[in-house]
Design a protein around this motif. Sequence first.
Motif, PDB file in Angstrom:
ATOM      1  N   ARG A   1      -8.693  -4.951  41.048  1.00 16.37           N
ATOM      2  CA  ARG A   1      -8.980  -3.532  40.830  1.00 16.37           C
ATOM      3  C   ARG A   1      -9.230  -2.879  42.182  1.00 16.37           C
ATOM      4  NH1 ARG A   1     -11.287  -1.247  35.993  1.00 16.37           N
ATOM      5  NH2 ARG A   1     -11.914   0.882  36.409  1.00 16.37           N
ATOM      6  N   ILE A   2      -8.530  -1.769  42.437  1.00 13.27           N
ATOM      7  CA  ILE A   2      -8.730  -1.000  43.659  1.00 13.27           C
ATOM      8  C   ILE A   2      -9.059   0.437  43.256  1.00 13.27           C
ATOM      9  CG2 ILE A   2      -7.156  -2.470  44.992  1.00 13.27           C
ATOM     10  CD1 ILE A   2      -5.084  -0.195  44.865  1.00 13.27           C
ATOM     11  N   THR A   3      -9.578   1.200  44.204  1.00 15.43           N
ATOM     12  CA  THR A   3      -9.867   2.604  43.969  1.00 15.43           C
ATOM     13  C   THR A   3      -9.056   3.427  44.955  1.00 15.43           C
ATOM     14  OG1 THR A   3     -12.102   2.034  43.282  1.00 15.43           O
ATOM     15  CG2 THR A   3     -11.698   4.334  43.810  1.00 15.43           C
ATOM     16  N   VAL A   4      -8.314   4.408  44.434  1.00 22.51           N
ATOM     17  CA  VAL A   4      -7.489   5.279  45.270  1.00 22.51           C
ATOM     18  C   VAL A   4      -7.940   6.713  45.038  1.00 22.51           C
ATOM     19  CG1 VAL A   4      -5.156   6.020  45.833  1.00 22.51           C
ATOM     20  CG2 VAL A   4      -5.552   3.673  45.083  1.00 22.51           C
ATOM     21  N   ASP A   5      -8.519   7.308  46.077  1.00 22.52           N
ATOM     22  CA  ASP A   5      -9.055   8.677  45.963  1.00 22.52           C
ATOM     23  C   ASP A   5      -9.952   8.819  44.744  1.00 22.52           C
ATOM     24  OD1 ASP A   5      -7.714   9.465  48.276  1.00 22.52           O
ATOM     25  OD2 ASP A   5      -5.964  10.163  47.172  1.00 22.52           O
ATOM     26  N   GLY A   6     -10.764   7.790  44.495  1.00 26.24           N
ATOM     27  CA  GLY A   6     -11.709   7.815  43.384  1.00 26.24           C
ATOM     28  C   GLY A   6     -11.159   7.351  42.051  1.00 26.24           C
ATOM     29  N   GLU A   7      -9.857   7.129  41.966  1.00 30.09           N
ATOM     30  CA  GLU A   7      -9.229   6.680  40.720  1.00 30.09           C
ATOM     31  C   GLU A   7      -9.089   5.157  40.727  1.00 30.09           C
ATOM     32  OE1 GLU A   7      -4.980   7.039  38.288  1.00 30.09           O
ATOM     33  OE2 GLU A   7      -5.230   8.113  40.183  1.00 30.09           O
ATOM     34  N   ALA A   8      -9.586   4.515  39.685  1.00 31.37           N
ATOM     35  CA  ALA A   8      -9.474   3.064  39.569  1.00 31.37           C
ATOM     36  C   ALA A   8      -8.067   2.687  39.126  1.00 31.37           C
ATOM     37  CB  ALA A   8     -10.505   2.528  38.582  1.00 31.37           C
ATOM     38  N   LEU A   9      -7.460   1.751  39.855  1.00 26.80           N
ATOM     39  CA  LEU A   9      -6.139   1.227  39.505  1.00 26.80           C
ATOM     40  C   LEU A   9      -6.224  -0.285  39.440  1.00 26.80           C
ATOM     41  CD1 LEU A   9      -3.827   3.319  41.877  1.00 26.80           C
ATOM     42  CD2 LEU A   9      -4.356   3.767  39.486  1.00 26.80           C
ATOM     43  N   THR A  10      -5.414  -0.888  38.600  1.00 24.84           N
ATOM     44  CA  THR A  10      -5.371  -2.340  38.519  1.00 24.84           C
ATOM     45  C   THR A  10      -4.046  -2.842  39.051  1.00 24.84           C
ATOM     46  OG1 THR A  10      -4.567  -2.252  36.248  1.00 24.84           O
ATOM     47  CG2 THR A  10      -6.941  -2.471  36.545  1.00 24.84           C
ATOM     48  N   GLY A  11      -4.099  -4.033  39.578  1.00 17.92           N
ATOM     49  CA  GLY A  11      -2.906  -4.684  40.094  1.00 17.92           C
ATOM     50  C   GLY A  11      -3.025  -6.177  39.891  1.00 17.92           C
ATOM     51  N   ILE A  12      -2.177  -6.899  40.564  1.00 13.65           N
ATOM     52  CA  ILE A  12      -2.150  -8.360  40.476  1.00 13.65           C
ATOM     53  C   ILE A  12      -2.342  -8.921  41.877  1.00 13.65           C
ATOM     54  CG2 ILE A  12      -0.699 -10.352  39.904  1.00 13.65           C
ATOM     55  CD1 ILE A  12       0.736  -8.482  37.889  1.00 13.65           C
ATOM     56  N   ALA A  13      -3.148  -9.949  42.001  1.00 12.68           N
ATOM     57  CA  ALA A  13      -3.390 -10.573  43.298  1.00 12.68           C
ATOM     58  C   ALA A  13      -2.060 -10.905  43.970  1.00 12.68           C
ATOM     59  CB  ALA A  13      -4.233 -11.836  43.129  1.00 12.68           C
ATOM     60  N   GLY A  14      -1.933 -10.545  45.238  1.00  7.93           N
ATOM     61  CA  GLY A  14      -0.712 -10.786  45.992  1.00  7.93           C
ATOM     62  C   GLY A  14       0.197  -9.569  46.072  1.00  7.93           C
ATOM     63  N   GLN A  15      -0.045  -8.588  45.228  1.00  2.00           N
ATOM     64  CA  GLN A  15       0.747  -7.361  45.227  1.00  2.00           C
ATOM     65  C   GLN A  15       0.349  -6.509  46.436  1.00  2.00           C
ATOM     66  OE1 GLN A  15      -0.008  -5.268  41.547  1.00  2.00           O
ATOM     67  NE2 GLN A  15       2.064  -4.508  41.413  1.00  2.00           N
ATOM     68  N   SER A  16       1.316  -5.816  47.023  1.00  2.00           N
ATOM     69  CA  SER A  16       0.989  -4.910  48.118  1.00  2.00           C
ATOM     70  C   SER A  16       0.291  -3.673  47.549  1.00  2.00           C
ATOM     71  CB  SER A  16       2.256  -4.484  48.864  1.00  2.00           C
ATOM     72  OG  SER A  16       3.068  -3.675  48.036  1.00  2.00           O
ATOM     73  N   VAL A  17      -0.403  -2.948  48.426  1.00  2.00           N
ATOM     74  CA  VAL A  17      -1.023  -1.700  48.004  1.00  2.00           C
ATOM     75  C   VAL A  17       0.060  -0.765  47.469  1.00  2.00           C
ATOM     76  CG1 VAL A  17      -2.250   0.354  48.803  1.00  2.00           C
ATOM     77  CG2 VAL A  17      -2.989  -1.908  49.569  1.00  2.00           C
ATOM     78  N   ALA A  18       1.193  -0.698  48.156  1.00  5.99           N
ATOM     79  CA  ALA A  18       2.308   0.142  47.691  1.00  5.99           C
ATOM     80  C   ALA A  18       2.766  -0.287  46.304  1.00  5.99           C
ATOM     81  CB  ALA A  18       3.468   0.087  48.678  1.00  5.99           C
ATOM     82  N   GLY A  19       2.823  -1.581  46.054  1.00  7.91           N
ATOM     83  CA  GLY A  19       3.229  -2.086  44.748  1.00  7.91           C
ATOM     84  C   GLY A  19       2.280  -1.648  43.641  1.00  7.91           C
ATOM     85  N   VAL A  20       0.981  -1.669  43.925  1.00  9.94           N
ATOM     86  CA  VAL A  20      -0.002  -1.217  42.939  1.00  9.94           C
ATOM     87  C   VAL A  20       0.182   0.273  42.677  1.00  9.94           C
ATOM     88  CG1 VAL A  20      -2.463  -0.914  42.457  1.00  9.94           C
ATOM     89  CG2 VAL A  20      -1.671  -3.022  43.549  1.00  9.94           C
ATOM     90  N   LEU A  21       0.357   1.053  43.748  1.00 17.45           N
ATOM     91  CA  LEU A  21       0.542   2.498  43.593  1.00 17.45           C
ATOM     92  C   LEU A  21       1.815   2.819  42.819  1.00 17.45           C
ATOM     93  CD1 LEU A  21      -0.598   3.592  47.142  1.00 17.45           C
ATOM     94  CD2 LEU A  21      -1.739   4.150  45.000  1.00 17.45           C
ATOM     95  N   LEU A  22       2.900   2.171  43.165  1.00 20.30           N
ATOM     96  CA  LEU A  22       4.167   2.417  42.464  1.00 20.30           C
ATOM     97  C   LEU A  22       4.072   2.027  40.990  1.00 20.30           C
ATOM     98  CD1 LEU A  22       6.670   1.254  45.217  1.00 20.30           C
ATOM     99  CD2 LEU A  22       6.324   3.604  44.406  1.00 20.30           C
ATOM    100  N   ALA A  23       3.427   0.890  40.711  1.00 23.83           N
ATOM    101  CA  ALA A  23       3.269   0.453  39.324  1.00 23.83           C
ATOM    102  C   ALA A  23       2.429   1.441  38.516  1.00 23.83           C
ATOM    103  CB  ALA A  23       2.645  -0.944  39.274  1.00 23.83           C
TER     104      ALA A  23
END
Length: 88
Positions: free
Chosen positions: A7-29
């Motif tokens: 779980r990461i936070t982008v401009d206050g918004e919580a986003l989920t991703g998968i370990a090993g994914q790039s930050v760009a990959g999480v944002l695009l997903a």
Amino acid sequence: MSARPIRITVDGEALTGIAGQSVAGVLLAAGRISWRTTRSGAPRGVFCGIGACFDCLLTVNDVPDVRACRRPAADGDEIRTQSREENA
């Protein structure tokens, strides 16, 4: 092996991703195709995807100008988008 969620936070918004994914990959997903603006206000996101162009810059854990396509997302990352607009 199962994918470990992060779980990461982008401009206050919580986003989920998968370990090993790039930050760009999480944002695009998450459906975000741009997260930075140029001096003219033009939107930018991933362009080359290999860290050569600097279009995907953002601030990660208070470190500015991080290339989202090269930085693996880590659980708990605090990310802020950047702007290079002339009036900003």
